[in-house]
Design an enzyme around this catalytic site. Structure first.
Site, PDB file in Angstrom:
ATOM      1  N   HIS A 140       4.902  -4.781   2.669  1.00 40.80           N
ATOM      2  CA  HIS A 140       4.157  -5.898   3.331  1.00 40.80           C
ATOM      3  C   HIS A 140       4.011  -7.202   2.679  1.00 40.80           C
ATOM      4  CE1 HIS A 140       0.146  -7.629   4.710  1.00 40.80           C
ATOM      5  NE2 HIS A 140       0.424  -6.967   5.738  1.00 40.80           N
ATOM      6  N   ASP A 217       0.642   0.443  -3.206  1.00 42.68           N
ATOM      7  CA  ASP A 217      -0.077  -0.136  -2.248  1.00 42.68           C
ATOM      8  C   ASP A 217      -0.455   0.955  -1.256  1.00 42.68           C
ATOM      9  OD1 ASP A 217      -1.031  -1.406   0.069  1.00 42.68           O
ATOM     10  OD2 ASP A 217       0.520  -3.110   0.287  1.00 42.68           O
ATOM     11  N   GLN A 220      -2.235   1.610   3.764  1.00 46.27           N
ATOM     12  CA  GLN A 220      -1.940   2.532   4.970  1.00 46.27           C
ATOM     13  C   GLN A 220      -1.859   3.943   4.595  1.00 46.27           C
ATOM     14  OE1 GLN A 220      -1.770   1.412   7.973  1.00 46.27           O
ATOM     15  NE2 GLN A 220      -1.492  -0.894   7.790  1.00 46.27           N
ATOM     16  N   LYS A 243      -9.323  -0.520   6.701  1.00 48.50           N
ATOM     17  CA  LYS A 243      -8.082   0.111   7.449  1.00 48.50           C
ATOM     18  C   LYS A 243      -8.510   1.690   7.393  1.00 48.50           C
ATOM     19  CE  LYS A 243      -4.391  -3.243   6.435  1.00 48.50           C
ATOM     20  NZ  LYS A 243      -4.106  -3.524   7.533  1.00 48.50           N
ATOM     21  N   CYS A 381       3.925  -8.575   9.339  1.00 48.47           N
ATOM     22  CA  CYS A 381       3.942  -9.296   7.996  1.00 48.47           C
ATOM     23  C   CYS A 381       4.961  -8.270   7.157  1.00 48.47           C
ATOM     24  CB  CYS A 381       2.442  -9.023   7.341  1.00 48.47           C
ATOM     25  SG  CYS A 381       1.325  -9.775   8.278  1.00 48.47           S
TER      26      CYS A 381
END
Ligand code: 7TS
Length: 423
Positions: A140, A217, A220, A243, A381
């Site tokens: 991302h 990261d 998600q 999220k 993104c």
């Protein structure tokens, strides 16, 4: 407050329910029960942001109604309550991702701020001319641009791990890229655009063999997978509350104490100091050193409630339900001749990107919206990833544990309608 899950758990006599009743779960999400454009809302844009259960809404409401005050500074009752609620959320987050210590949980705005914090502190301290930072093609923008900014400032080099056409990183190539110049590996755990679940344990193992720290990261990952930072072995991990069914504007950066302790502060201001004079300032201890200014107190409280909510369903049940949706949707969409799925990794979370021959992704999104179906259309993104795949955009349906097979059917019908319109 009683949730659908608690009723079920009570009935089944355990903490985690045994029968997955998606309607009972949906009853906890007020926003899902509305019509848009005269049709029942079908929300399939969960990778952009997820909806919030009553438990989260009520936790935030309760905080502002009863306990609101600033934290860590007042001697009065409300301040003590607010501080307790905020610090309890930190303890909850520690437990949720199995961090060894609560001071390793830094509250930030979200994954974006988590990555920027590491780039601007650890990065500026440890990266110099000729050094390299490794990221993957799947990233991302929030895990690309902060490193580019750092590399530009430090005359360092950003290297990129390639992927195959299915959207999986090439571990052999990754190994080749790791060298004595590598100062950090920064990688998504789960891809927002394709759903690929990266082999992050192996990624960490290979980096650590060469003494290179790894930032993951997890924006998600947290909505779909149990996260255990000790099992992953990573050095930094970021999550975004919104999220994972929590509020916007709150997230967590986990970092190993040893690294966080050695890092300079990120922003200056109140809360992050021990003492200030015009001649010299000394800094507070972890985690406060990285939390300048009034934090998002209600956000942290809401995030704690979201973590409780997820735990009350259990990641095993979530994974089973989402896997079913993913397989069901994949099979149906694959059987439509003009549809091409983008991202077919062996390990995937419940995200489906697709293109329709002769139709721009934005038109797909707009027509589906006429049917009350919310998907995202665009580059998500991840422009460099789209370029690697030879695309400028995809339509993306991303499922959460409250989505249903009937909603998948509606999506598939919607896709047929899009094709008809452009025929
Ligand atoms: N990392 C990943 C993998 C993401 O998917 C996103 C947001 C971020 C970081 C940034 O998170 P934030 O909470 O700091 O904004 N991804 C998306 C998306 O896929 N559609 O909208 C936002």
């Amino acid at each position: 407050m009683t949730t659908g899950r608690q009723n079920l758990a009570r009935r089944s006599g355990s903490d985690v329910k045994t029968v997955y009743d998606v309607q009972e779960i949906r009853a906890d999400f007020p926003i899902l029960h509305q019509t848009v454009r005269g049709k029942p809302l079908i929300y399939l844009d969960n990778a952009a942001t997820s909806q919030k259960p009553k438990a989260v809404l009520e936790a935030v409401n309760h905080f502002y109604t009863h306990d609101n005050s600033n934290v860590h500074r007042g001697v009065h009752v409300l301040s003590e309550r607010a501080t307790r609620a905020f610090e309890q959320a930190r303890l909850r987050a520690r437990q949720f991702i199995n961090a060894p210590e609560a001071r390793e949980i830094i509250f930030v705005r979200g994954s974006t701020e988590g990555v920027n914090l590491v780039a601007q502190t650890y990065g500026r301290q440890n990266v110099g001319p000729g050094d390299e930072i490794l990221i993957s093609t799947l990233e991302h923008h929030s895990n690309i641009v902060p490193w580019q900014m750092l590399c530009e400032e430090k005359q360092a080099r950003l290297r990129v791990i390639p992927i195959n056409d299915e959207g999986e990183i090439l571990l052999d190539e990754y190994e080749k890229l790791l060298s004595e110049k590598t100062k950090l590996v920064a990688m998504i755990h789960v891809s927002n655009s394709l759903g690929t679940i990266n082999p992050v344990r192996r990624v960490v193992e290979l980096a650590h063999l060469r003494g290179v720290p790894v930032l993951l990261d997890g924006a998600q990952a947290a909505p779909h997978l149990k996260i255990d930072v000790q099992e992953l072995g990573c050095d930094f991990y970021t999550i975004s509350g919104h999220k994972m069914f929590g509020p916007t504007g709150i997230g967590v950066l986990y970092g190993r104490t040893e690294l966080l302790d050695a890092m300079p502060p990120y922003q200056g201001g109140g809360e992050m100091i021990r003492s200030v004079s015009f001649e010299k300032t000394t800094y507070n201890q972890l985690p406060h050193k990285f939390e300048a200014g009034t934090p998002n107190i209600s956000g942290a409280v809401g995030l704690g409630a979201a973590m409780n909510y997820i735990s009350s369903i259990g990641y095993e049940a979530i994974a089973a339900h989402e896997h079913d949706l993913l397989e069901y949707a994949t099979a149906q969409l694959t059987s439509i001749p003009k549809v091409r799925l983008v991202g077919t990794a062996r390990q995937k979370a419940s995200v489906i990107s697709f293109t329709i021959e002769g139709v721009h992704a934005h038109d797909v999104g707009t027509i589906l919206d006429q049917d009350g179906i919310a998907v995202r259309a665009g580059h998500h993104c991840t422009q460099p990833l789209m370029e690697r795949l030879g695309l400028d955009a995809t339509a993306r349906a991303s499922f959460a544990f409250y989505n249903t097979r009937e909603e998948v059917d509606a999506l598939v019908e919607g896709v047929h309608r899009v094709i008809e319109v452009f025929d």
